[in-house]
Design an enzyme around this catalytic site. Structure first.
Site, short mmCIF file in Angstrom:
data_model
loop_
_atom_site.label_atom_id
_atom_site.label_comp_id
_atom_site.label_asym_id
_atom_site.label_seq_id
_atom_site.Cartn_x
_atom_site.Cartn_y
_atom_site.Cartn_z
N GLU A 1 0.84 -1.09 0.06
CA GLU A 1 0.04 -0.20 0.05
C GLU A 1 0.76 1.36 0.19
OE1 GLU A 1 -0.62 -2.74 2.05
OE2 GLU A 1 -2.61 -3.10 1.84
N PHE B 1 -11.41 -6.41 13.82
CA PHE B 1 -10.40 -7.05 13.17
C PHE B 1 -10.16 -5.85 12.08
CE2 PHE B 1 -9.12 -9.38 9.38
CZ PHE B 1 -7.91 -9.88 9.76
N GLN B 2 -8.69 -5.67 12.04
CA GLN B 2 -8.19 -4.72 11.00
C GLN B 2 -8.89 -3.24 11.19
OE1 GLN B 2 -8.13 -6.54 7.08
NE2 GLN B 2 -6.30 -7.36 7.44
N LYS C 1 -17.21 0.25 5.86
CA LYS C 1 -17.65 -1.03 4.86
C LYS C 1 -19.34 -0.84 4.86
CE LYS C 1 -18.00 -5.76 4.29
NZ LYS C 1 -16.78 -6.69 3.53
N MET D 1 25.02 8.10 2.00
CA MET D 1 24.75 9.41 2.74
C MET D 1 25.02 9.28 3.93
SD MET D 1 24.43 12.33 1.95
CE MET D 1 23.56 13.05 0.57
#
Lengths: 565, 165
Positions: free
Chosen positions: A49, A111-112, A161, A478
């Site tokens: 993502e 959940f999630q 949802k 760097m």
């Protein structure tokens, strides 16, 4: 006719002119993905993502349109955070859609579930939790409007949802009315007149250009303005491609790894005209000694940028294009005085030219080792002016800024503000998906590349012919450079001890891998890489302890540059 | 220097967090903050007391204005305004000090809103300085608990800030 929330979302995206979105499916966005099968919008499935957001970001930076990314709730949403922060710091217009658990479950540690609104509050321009499907169309309209207007930035919409499933009558609002949000576009004429007087009186003017010039597509106005007043132009990393590097007035980049002559010009100037820049600490060095003799005119659409880090003598809030046009017009009314000024500032241009010839950008070339700067120069030589270059973050990024002469706007996409390693590859993916026929090259280091190397799969799957140049020094270069210079060469955790076979890695994904180990092979590898269809990794085994120079040590003034290590 | 700022905001969830988060995230100081809906129920009014030099105050004002949900920011510094705060003070009231507490309460035009054999709860309204003075005078009697609302302000004169102009 009533429509579900998820259908409304896709309908709105279409009406906003969105043709491509980047994302990753999951439980709370499964309805949207189902409807996506019947939508004309192209979806590109990234492998992470974070990469979806960077890709949308790259797409937006290359096109000027709003980039769109989508992710599921919980880990999907939290994975977008670095991408969002990257876009926020560089003012990229994005709309990010995250799924959320159904509204009755919010706050229950479902959940999630993650409070992505809370998490992204400080790194978005604005964000929304949609609680009622009847608000959805208005919110999407507002989100796009907020993302692309004023100082652009990412806007997140958290979509539970159940709201995706709920139905309502769909009507896309035609107008946006947000009483607390009215960006100033038109520059105040009195301020513009004052600025013109200051310009006509200045004897050592410098124009300092930031990312705003690219965001407003003001390159043409900028060039006309600079040529009219014959002032040298220095850019930040973000402003780089907005002014042609080969233009006689170009000084290249200023700041920590800027050119000697840009930093000298700024330090000695008597008038600094800041155009869409925000006086970042990497640009100013020690703020107290930045441009100590100069009056400062600061043009920016974001009032908070003005007087945040340095004193400003004349602020002009407004759209750069508008303000520059007005300045050009006002200067046109004083042609006589202007030509006098241009004449009287010729000694200044000569002084600047003197610094330029005294210390041009350079590096020690080598017959035995591949110098990273040499690779950058060669890539430049062999690519078209409209090639889009992305980078990751670190030494290779600075060398690109220093040695790749950018000539056209929106051809250099890099994470300037946040400094996100792993931006370049997905950023290139996004740019290439917008411009399938242009050369898109990610210039990378071996460290940064491994932060999002999984996106090779996306490139291959969607036949996006991005070319990846890895300057491989087996170091986090760097940080190693800082350890060498400021920590007595104690290379703590910066040596990437496991050598990766990047050629094999490319092949494992079904891409092409090429390698150059000697200077003699560099040109062939680049030529072959650019000619090969599909994604290609070009690995260059570069000299391991090369440093980015010149360098202004952190906390020092711009005139305290170290020229060579 | 101390500044009192009124902020008219959309009366929506999460707005308080946006404002508070802005202050903490940018290292600005909040001495007090009070918030409630205005006559227009879609708008809330916050009164924030903060401190900083002119440059910081300018940033605070600009950053607040930058929030999408902020409709109007008014810095009352240097302007003519009425400032009021309310406090409730629970004071120990022993046999020997009861009369003294009541006398002080009277002088301050405060009032007693709860009485028990061992305590008074005093309600007082006024400028923050007045409340400070009352607290100071009551302290020797023994303050058991103190709650202050933080100041709210309105500009003097007929001009009004309603967020719709």
């Amino acid at each position: 006719m009533k429509k579900t929330g998820s259908k409304i979302l896709l309908e709105c995206l279409k009406l906003e002119g969105v043709d491509t979105i980047f994302g990753y499916p999951g439980g709370t966005v499964i309805n949207i993905y189902d409807d996506l099968m019947d939508s004309p919008i192209r979806h590109i499935l990234t492998r992470h993502e974070q990469a979806a957001v960077h890709a949308a970001d790259g797409y937006a930076r290359a096109t000027g349109k709003v980039g769109v990314a989508i992710a599921t709730s919980g880990p999907g949403a939290t994975n977008t955070v670095t991408g969002i922060a990257t876009a926020y710091m560089d003012s990229t217009p994005l709309v990010i859609i995250t799924g959320q658990v159904p509204t009755p479950l919010i706050g229950n540690d479902a959940f999630q579930e993650a409070d992505i609104i809370g998490i992204t509050r400080p790194i978005t321009k604005h964000n929304y939790l949609v609680k009622d499907v009847r608000d959805l169309a208005r919110i999407i309209k507002q989100a796009f409007y907020i993302a692309r207007t004023g100082r652009p930035g990412p806007v997140l919409i958290d979509l539970p949802k159940d709201v995706q499933i709920d139905t309502t009558t769909f009507a896309y609002p035609e107008k946006v009315e947000i009483r607390g949000y009215k960006p100033t576009y038109s520059g105040n004429l009195r301020q513009v007149e004052k600025a013109v007087r200051m310009i006509l009186d200045a004897r050592k003017p410098v124009i300092y250009v930031g990312g705003g010039a690219s965001l407003t597509d003001a390159s043409d106005e900028l060039k006309e303005f600079a040529e009219k007043i014959q002032a040298p132009v220095t850019t930040t990393l973000m402003g780089m491609a907005s002014f042609p590097r080969k233009h006689p007035l170009s000084l290249g980049m200023l700041g920590m790894h800027g050119t000697f002559y840009a930093n000298m010009a700024v330090t000695n100037s008597d008038l600094l005209i800041a155009v869409g820049a925000r006086f970042d600490d990497r640009v100013t060095g020690k703020a107290a000694t930045f441009a100590p003799h100069a009056k400062i005119i600061h043009i920016d659409i974001d009032p908070t940028s003005i007087k945040k880090n340095v004193r400003v003598d004349l602020p002009i809030v407004g759209d750069l294009k508008d303000v520059l046009k007005k300045m050009i017009q006002k200067l046109g009314n004083s042609e006589e005085k202007l030509s006098e000024t241009v004449q009287e500032t010729s000694f200044w241009r000569e002084e600047v030219a003197g610094w330029k010839s005294q210390h041009p950008m350079s590096y020690k070339s080598s017959e035995s080792e591949i110098k990273p700067q040499f690779v950058i120069e060669k890539i430049r030589e062999l690519t078209a002016d409209d090639a889009i270059i992305t980078t990751e973050v670190g030494q290779h990024q600075m060398w690109t800024a220093q040695f790749f002469d950018f000539m056209r706007p929106r051809t250099f996409l890099t994470s300037g503000g946040l400094g996100t390693m792993g931006f370049g590859l997905p950023g290139a993916l996004g740019a290439q998906s917008a411009f399938p026929d242009r050369q898109v090259i990610d210039i990378s280091g071996d460290g940064s590349f491994q932060m999002n190397s999984q996106e090779l799969a996306t490139l291959v799957q969607y036949r996006l012919p991005v070319k990846i140049a890895i300057l491989n020094n087996n170091f986090l270069g760097m940080v190693r450079q800082w350890q060498q210079l400021f920590f007595n060469r104690r290379y703590s955790q910066t040596c990437m001890e496991l050598p990766i076979d990047f050629v094999k890695l490319a092949e494992a994904y079904g891409a092409t891998g090429l390698r150059a180990s000697t200077p003699g092979e560099v040109e062939d590898v680049i030529r072959k890489g650019l000619e090969t269809p599909g994604p290609v990794i070009m690995e260059f085994k570069v000299s391991r302890e090369e440093n980015v120079m010149p360098m202004v040590p952190a906390g020092a003034g711009l005139n305290e540059m170290v020229l060579a290590s | 220097m101390k500044h009192t700022i009124s902020v008219l905001v959309e009366n929506e969830f999460g707005v308080l967090t946006r404002v508070a988060g802005l202050f903490s995230g940018r290292g600005f100081n909040i001495e007090s903050l009070s918030v409630a809906p205005t006559i227009d129920p879609s708008i809330s009014r916050m009164t924030i007391v903060t401190s900083g030099d002119d440059q910081i105050l300018e940033q605070i004002t600009k950053q607040l204005n930058k929030l999408i949900d902020v409709i109007k920011v008014i810095d009352f510094t240097g302007q003519d305004y009425v400032e009021r705060e309310m406090a409730m003070i629970k004071v120990t009231a022993e046999e020997k000090t009861r009369a003294e507490v009541l006398r002080i309460v009277d002088i301050f035009r405060a009032k007693v809103v709860d009485v028990t054999p061992r305590s008074f709860t005093v309600e007082v309204t006024g400028a923050p300085n007045k409340i400070n003075a009352l607290v100071e005078l009551l302290s020797p009697m023994g303050i058991k608990e103190l709650v202050r609302s933080g100041p709210v302000v309105l500009g003097r004169g007929p001009k009004a800030w309603r967020g719709t102009d």
